[in-house]
Design a protein around this motif. Structure first.
Motif, PDB file in Angstrom:
ATOM      1  N   LYS A 120      -4.139  36.304  29.806  1.00 41.39           N
ATOM      2  CA  LYS A 120      -3.021  35.466  29.915  1.00 41.39           C
ATOM      3  C   LYS A 120      -3.172  34.056  29.110  1.00 41.39           C
ATOM      4  CE  LYS A 120      -3.351  36.429  34.875  1.00 41.39           C
ATOM      5  NZ  LYS A 120      -3.709  36.174  36.407  1.00 41.39           N
ATOM      6  N   ARG A 121      -4.196  33.984  28.265  1.00 38.33           N
ATOM      7  CA  ARG A 121      -4.625  32.825  27.662  1.00 38.33           C
ATOM      8  C   ARG A 121      -5.067  33.257  26.413  1.00 38.33           C
ATOM      9  NH1 ARG A 121      -8.313  29.864  32.030  1.00 38.33           N
ATOM     10  NH2 ARG A 121      -9.192  29.144  30.356  1.00 38.33           N
ATOM     11  N   LYS A 122      -5.395  32.132  25.418  1.00 33.48           N
ATOM     12  CA  LYS A 122      -5.512  32.231  23.988  1.00 33.48           C
ATOM     13  C   LYS A 122      -6.805  31.387  23.495  1.00 33.48           C
ATOM     14  CE  LYS A 122      -0.957  32.882  22.553  1.00 33.48           C
ATOM     15  NZ  LYS A 122       0.191  32.567  21.705  1.00 33.48           N
ATOM     16  N   ASP A 123      -7.633  31.331  24.736  1.00 37.47           N
ATOM     17  CA  ASP A 123      -8.957  30.517  24.514  1.00 37.47           C
ATOM     18  C   ASP A 123     -10.213  31.496  24.570  1.00 37.47           C
ATOM     19  OD1 ASP A 123      -8.930  30.972  27.168  1.00 37.47           O
ATOM     20  OD2 ASP A 123      -8.972  28.778  27.475  1.00 37.47           O
ATOM     21  N   GLU A 124     -11.191  31.114  24.966  1.00 42.02           N
ATOM     22  CA  GLU A 124     -12.453  31.753  24.874  1.00 42.02           C
ATOM     23  C   GLU A 124     -12.247  32.790  26.136  1.00 42.02           C
ATOM     24  OE1 GLU A 124     -13.805  27.974  23.099  1.00 42.02           O
ATOM     25  OE2 GLU A 124     -12.532  28.500  24.848  1.00 42.02           O
ATOM     26  N   ILE A 125     -11.920  32.354  27.235  1.00 42.55           N
ATOM     27  CA  ILE A 125     -11.569  33.145  28.277  1.00 42.55           C
ATOM     28  C   ILE A 125     -10.621  34.245  28.091  1.00 42.55           C
ATOM     29  CG2 ILE A 125     -10.769  33.283  30.960  1.00 42.55           C
ATOM     30  CD1 ILE A 125     -13.558  31.753  30.804  1.00 42.55           C
ATOM     31  N   GLY A 126      -9.573  33.991  27.196  1.00 45.72           N
ATOM     32  CA  GLY A 126      -8.532  35.138  26.969  1.00 45.72           C
ATOM     33  C   GLY A 126      -9.209  36.027  25.901  1.00 45.72           C
ATOM     34  N   HIS A 127     -10.297  35.509  24.925  1.00 47.36           N
ATOM     35  CA  HIS A 127     -10.773  36.496  24.334  1.00 47.36           C
ATOM     36  C   HIS A 127     -11.679  37.488  25.340  1.00 47.36           C
ATOM     37  CE1 HIS A 127     -12.925  37.970  20.620  1.00 47.36           C
ATOM     38  NE2 HIS A 127     -14.033  37.764  21.238  1.00 47.36           N
ATOM     39  N   LEU A 128     -12.542  37.040  26.000  1.00 45.33           N
ATOM     40  CA  LEU A 128     -13.300  37.667  26.963  1.00 45.33           C
ATOM     41  C   LEU A 128     -12.338  38.789  27.756  1.00 45.33           C
ATOM     42  CD1 LEU A 128     -16.061  38.198  28.231  1.00 45.33           C
ATOM     43  CD2 LEU A 128     -15.282  36.215  30.148  1.00 45.33           C
ATOM     44  N   GLN A 129     -11.095  38.447  28.147  1.00 42.17           N
ATOM     45  CA  GLN A 129     -10.219  39.162  28.893  1.00 42.17           C
ATOM     46  C   GLN A 129      -9.860  40.418  27.959  1.00 42.17           C
ATOM     47  OE1 GLN A 129      -7.369  36.412  29.959  1.00 42.17           O
ATOM     48  NE2 GLN A 129      -8.029  36.158  32.156  1.00 42.17           N
TER      49      GLN A 129
ATOM     50  N   ARG B 285      -6.496  26.175  22.633  1.00 39.73           N
ATOM     51  CA  ARG B 285      -7.519  27.134  22.154  1.00 39.73           C
ATOM     52  C   ARG B 285      -8.907  27.198  22.511  1.00 39.73           C
ATOM     53  NH1 ARG B 285      -4.336  29.974  18.983  1.00 39.73           N
ATOM     54  NH2 ARG B 285      -2.877  28.924  17.806  1.00 39.73           N
ATOM     55  N   SER B 286      -9.431  26.161  23.279  1.00 38.81           N
ATOM     56  CA  SER B 286     -10.847  25.896  23.455  1.00 38.81           C
ATOM     57  C   SER B 286     -10.887  25.263  24.912  1.00 38.81           C
ATOM     58  CB  SER B 286     -11.494  25.203  22.351  1.00 38.81           C
ATOM     59  OG  SER B 286     -12.956  25.096  22.783  1.00 38.81           O
ATOM     60  N   ILE B 287     -11.829  25.750  25.592  1.00 42.30           N
ATOM     61  CA  ILE B 287     -11.952  25.307  27.015  1.00 42.30           C
ATOM     62  C   ILE B 287     -12.610  23.926  26.727  1.00 42.30           C
ATOM     63  CG2 ILE B 287     -13.460  25.688  29.111  1.00 42.30           C
ATOM     64  CD1 ILE B 287     -12.936  28.678  28.589  1.00 42.30           C
ATOM     65  N   ILE B 288     -13.604  23.643  25.759  1.00 42.22           N
ATOM     66  CA  ILE B 288     -14.421  22.682  25.763  1.00 42.22           C
ATOM     67  C   ILE B 288     -13.247  21.507  25.280  1.00 42.22           C
ATOM     68  CG2 ILE B 288     -14.857  22.911  23.322  1.00 42.22           C
ATOM     69  CD1 ILE B 288     -17.181  21.317  26.062  1.00 42.22           C
ATOM     70  N   ASN B 289     -12.203  22.074  24.404  1.00 47.02           N
ATOM     71  CA  ASN B 289     -11.350  20.869  24.238  1.00 47.02           C
ATOM     72  C   ASN B 289     -10.548  20.287  25.434  1.00 47.02           C
ATOM     73  OD1 ASN B 289     -11.980  21.106  21.494  1.00 47.02           O
ATOM     74  ND2 ASN B 289     -10.258  22.412  20.902  1.00 47.02           N
ATOM     75  N   LYS B 290     -10.127  21.352  26.484  1.00 44.93           N
ATOM     76  CA  LYS B 290      -9.479  20.859  27.609  1.00 44.93           C
ATOM     77  C   LYS B 290     -10.323  19.886  28.528  1.00 44.93           C
ATOM     78  CE  LYS B 290      -7.059  25.189  27.970  1.00 44.93           C
ATOM     79  NZ  LYS B 290      -6.752  26.405  28.935  1.00 44.93           N
ATOM     80  N   ILE B 291     -11.735  20.511  28.428  1.00 46.63           N
ATOM     81  CA  ILE B 291     -12.460  19.330  29.072  1.00 46.63           C
ATOM     82  C   ILE B 291     -12.583  17.912  28.438  1.00 46.63           C
ATOM     83  CG2 ILE B 291     -15.280  19.161  29.953  1.00 46.63           C
ATOM     84  CD1 ILE B 291     -15.298  22.192  30.076  1.00 46.63           C
ATOM     85  N   LEU B 292     -12.784  18.194  27.124  1.00 47.18           N
ATOM     86  CA  LEU B 292     -12.788  16.718  26.570  1.00 47.18           C
ATOM     87  C   LEU B 292     -11.661  15.896  26.728  1.00 47.18           C
ATOM     88  CD1 LEU B 292     -14.270  15.047  24.380  1.00 47.18           C
ATOM     89  CD2 LEU B 292     -13.053  16.154  22.688  1.00 47.18           C
TER      90      LEU B 292
END
Length: 145
Positions: free
Chosen positions: A114-123, A9-16
């Motif tokens: 393709k995504r459900k995170d912030e990038i997906g929201h932007l798409q 759900r979140s890019i920052i969570n992936k980075i963490l």
């Protein structure tokens, strides 16, 4: 399954997650190395020699420890770099390329979400904008005829 949703759900969570995973891997490897070092009979003499060297050459020993710390931190840094590139930079570049095509009049190509995170929201937002622009252009073209 809950943790997979948390990560998706979140890019920052992936980075963490990737950074902490790298740190855990480094810690486990370091623990194993230290275990095998301390499990040996000659370890105490070896450690005494290291401590003696550290006392007589503190600057050199500090540089050596700094170098080891830097080497250990490279694993999470490299993992984070590749994650950032794959998860943020490449998708943003793809969106920018699609937007460039739209600005040149190529408005029929759909922007896949393709995504459900912030990038997906932007798409999704850009796809809605593309559809709105297409609808406006189609209306204008039909009114001109």
């Amino acid at each position: 399954m809950e943790s997979a949703n948390f990560i998706q759900r979140s890019i920052i969570n992936k980075i963490l997650f990737i950074t902490i995973s790298g740190a855990v891997v480094v810690s486990i490897v370091a623990a194993l190395i230290f275990f095998f070092i301390f499990a040996s009979e000659g370890t105490y003499h070896f450690l005494q020699n290291i401590l003696d060297y550290a006392k007589t050459h503190p600057a050199t020993f500090a540089i050596f420890l700094g170098f080891l710390t830097f080497q250990a931190s490279l694993i999470p840094i490299i993992m984070t770099y590749f994650l950032l590139k794959k998860e943020i930079i490449d998708p943003l570049q793809e969106i920018a390329d699609r937007m460039e095509k739209i600005s040149m009049g190529e408005i029929d190509e759909e922007i896949p979400v393709k995504r459900k995170d912030e990038i997906g929201h932007l798409q999704e937002s850009f796809e809605r904008m593309r559809m709105s622009l297409k609808l406006i252009i189609d209306r204008l073209e039909s009114e001109e005829i």
